[in-house]
Design an enzyme around this catalytic site. Sequence first.
Site, short mmCIF file in Angstrom:
data_model
loop_
_atom_site.label_atom_id
_atom_site.label_comp_id
_atom_site.label_asym_id
_atom_site.label_seq_id
_atom_site.Cartn_x
_atom_site.Cartn_y
_atom_site.Cartn_z
N ARG A 140 0.81 -1.23 0.00
CA ARG A 140 0.00 0.00 0.00
C ARG A 140 0.84 1.28 0.00
O ARG A 140 0.41 2.31 0.48
CB ARG A 140 -0.99 0.01 1.17
CG ARG A 140 -1.93 -1.18 1.12
CD ARG A 140 -3.05 -1.06 2.12
NE ARG A 140 -3.91 -2.23 2.01
CZ ARG A 140 -3.67 -3.39 2.61
NH1 ARG A 140 -2.59 -3.52 3.37
NH2 ARG A 140 -4.50 -4.39 2.46
N LYS B 57 2.93 11.71 -10.85
CA LYS B 57 1.98 10.94 -11.66
C LYS B 57 2.65 9.62 -12.01
O LYS B 57 3.76 9.61 -12.57
CB LYS B 57 1.62 11.68 -12.94
CG LYS B 57 0.52 12.69 -12.76
CD LYS B 57 0.05 13.17 -14.12
CE LYS B 57 -1.03 14.23 -13.96
NZ LYS B 57 -1.39 14.83 -15.26
N GLU C 287 8.66 18.78 -24.83
CA GLU C 287 8.08 19.14 -23.53
C GLU C 287 8.65 20.46 -23.04
O GLU C 287 7.96 21.28 -22.44
CB GLU C 287 8.35 18.05 -22.48
CG GLU C 287 7.48 16.82 -22.60
CD GLU C 287 6.01 17.03 -22.21
OE1 GLU C 287 5.64 18.09 -21.68
OE2 GLU C 287 5.21 16.10 -22.49
N LYS D 170 7.36 23.47 -13.20
CA LYS D 170 6.47 22.34 -12.95
C LYS D 170 6.20 22.20 -11.46
O LYS D 170 5.06 21.95 -11.04
CB LYS D 170 7.05 21.04 -13.52
CG LYS D 170 6.14 19.86 -13.21
CD LYS D 170 6.25 18.69 -14.14
CE LYS D 170 5.15 17.69 -13.78
NZ LYS D 170 5.16 16.48 -14.56
N GLU E 244 -4.41 17.50 -9.75
CA GLU E 244 -5.03 17.98 -10.99
C GLU E 244 -6.53 18.21 -10.86
O GLU E 244 -7.33 17.71 -11.66
CB GLU E 244 -4.71 17.02 -12.16
CG GLU E 244 -4.89 17.71 -13.50
CD GLU E 244 -4.30 16.94 -14.68
OE1 GLU E 244 -3.13 16.52 -14.60
OE2 GLU E 244 -5.02 16.78 -15.66
N ARG F 30 -3.25 22.17 -12.55
CA ARG F 30 -2.19 21.27 -13.05
C ARG F 30 -2.41 20.89 -14.51
O ARG F 30 -1.46 20.56 -15.22
CB ARG F 30 -2.10 20.02 -12.17
CG ARG F 30 -0.97 19.11 -12.59
CD ARG F 30 -0.63 18.04 -11.59
NE ARG F 30 0.37 17.17 -12.14
CZ ARG F 30 1.12 16.35 -11.43
NH1 ARG F 30 0.98 16.30 -10.11
NH2 ARG F 30 2.03 15.60 -12.00
N ASN G 28 -0.68 20.13 -19.46
CA ASN G 28 -1.09 19.34 -20.63
C ASN G 28 -1.20 20.22 -21.88
O ASN G 28 -1.80 19.80 -22.88
CB ASN G 28 -2.42 18.64 -20.37
CG ASN G 28 -2.32 17.64 -19.24
OD1 ASN G 28 -1.28 17.02 -19.06
ND2 ASN G 28 -3.38 17.50 -18.47
N HIS H 218 -1.16 18.76 -25.35
CA HIS H 218 -1.27 17.30 -25.21
C HIS H 218 -2.56 16.72 -25.76
O HIS H 218 -2.63 15.52 -26.00
CB HIS H 218 -1.14 16.89 -23.74
CG HIS H 218 0.29 16.94 -23.24
ND1 HIS H 218 1.06 18.08 -23.33
CD2 HIS H 218 1.08 16.01 -22.66
CE1 HIS H 218 2.27 17.84 -22.81
NE2 HIS H 218 2.30 16.59 -22.40
N HIS I 254 -1.93 13.35 -27.79
CA HIS I 254 -2.30 11.97 -27.44
C HIS I 254 -3.02 11.30 -28.62
O HIS I 254 -2.79 10.13 -28.91
CB HIS I 254 -3.20 11.96 -26.19
CG HIS I 254 -2.43 12.26 -24.94
ND1 HIS I 254 -3.00 12.80 -23.82
CD2 HIS I 254 -1.11 12.11 -24.65
CE1 HIS I 254 -2.06 12.96 -22.89
NE2 HIS I 254 -0.93 12.55 -23.36
N HIS J 234 6.03 10.68 -27.94
CA HIS J 234 5.26 11.65 -27.15
C HIS J 234 5.73 13.10 -27.36
O HIS J 234 4.93 13.98 -27.69
CB HIS J 234 5.33 11.26 -25.67
CG HIS J 234 4.56 12.19 -24.79
ND1 HIS J 234 3.18 12.29 -24.83
CD2 HIS J 234 4.97 13.08 -23.84
CE1 HIS J 234 2.77 13.19 -23.96
NE2 HIS J 234 3.84 13.68 -23.34
N1 GLY Z 1 2.82 15.55 -17.37
C1 GLY Z 1 1.83 16.39 -16.83
C2 GLY Z 1 1.75 16.34 -15.34
O1 GLY Z 1 2.64 15.82 -14.70
O2 GLY Z 1 0.79 16.83 -14.78
#
Ligand code: GLY
Length: 341
Positions: free
Chosen positions: A116, A138, A180, A208, A218, A222, A226, A229, A233, A245
């Site tokens: 966990r 993430k 990026e 970031k 998010e 956040r 994107n 993006h 995607h 990507h």
């Molecule tokens: N790659 C976008 C984020 O980490 O929110």
Amino acid sequence: MRRVTVPLVDRSYDVIVGNGSIAELPDLVPTSARRVAVVTQAGIPVQFREIGAYLPDHDVHVVEIGDGEAAKSLATIENLMRSFAQIGLTRNDVVVGVGGGMVTDVAGFAAASWHRGIPVVHVSTTLLGMVDAAIGGKTGVNLPEGKNLVGAFWQPSGVVCDLDALATLPPREMRCGLGEMAKYHFLTGDDLLAMALDERIARCIEIKAEVVASDEREGGRRALLNYGHTLAHALEITTGHDLAHGEAVAIGLVYAAELGCELGRIDRARVDEHTAVVAGEYDLTTRPPSGLDAAELIGLMHRDKKALDRLTFVLDGPNGVEVVPGVDEAPVRRSLERFLR
Ligand code: GLY
């Protein structure tokens, strides 16, 4: 050596950027850890895989995973968990993800799930990982139905960005990181290209970190990360990942500017600025491959997990880049058909 803090209320952590920063790894490993499970891939340079040299008092086990999007799977997670069981990894121990974004996403999710949740440290070996994937917590894997559909927010205890790893990075991987990086130009307006590479990477991480700290899970802001993006995607899927990507993000940034202009949010000069940064300054392709179908791309954008309400885009505008939900399909179709010509 540069140290950037990701300032979260109860789990702040440091990202160490510089040549030879792998030597700082022992500082980032929690003091409770005796066993270390290194999650990595066969192709990662040996000086980063063999981290036992930096952790001589630990019991270090290297577990390799496969390459590419297909290996970013629940099957890989099951194999990792079984290795963790055989190693006898406890809640006090640590996972270290050594590699690019795919490795750190998988290692982070394995760490989030094992007992966990146990600590994870990332050693990022690609530019894309350093400025994006390894930072912000993430983690996750793909399903046949879509990218990153299974995952967790799980912040690392620290991140190493050793610029020595970039010396041997294949040119295509480097381009992906630049895609990026170009995104950060438009989020802040900073003149990133005036900075030396280490300063620029550290600045991207700082940008970031600030966004993540303001909206870790998010709920809203956040999603600015994107930018570019939504189309990216869809392009990745429709080309069967022939477009990587970062390459898709570069194209997606220019399309997002075209759509922003179509919606009257920005003028043509600002679209040209996007093209100039992406094509001129970062030397990236700004147009999708020929033969793509606007209707299919729009369908894929609807399926994107970030499309909450009709079509959601991150778009530039008079107040800077912002999340714009409920964009009508008609302007998307018009601008996309023009963009694909
Ligand atoms: N790659 C976008 C984020 O980490 O929110």
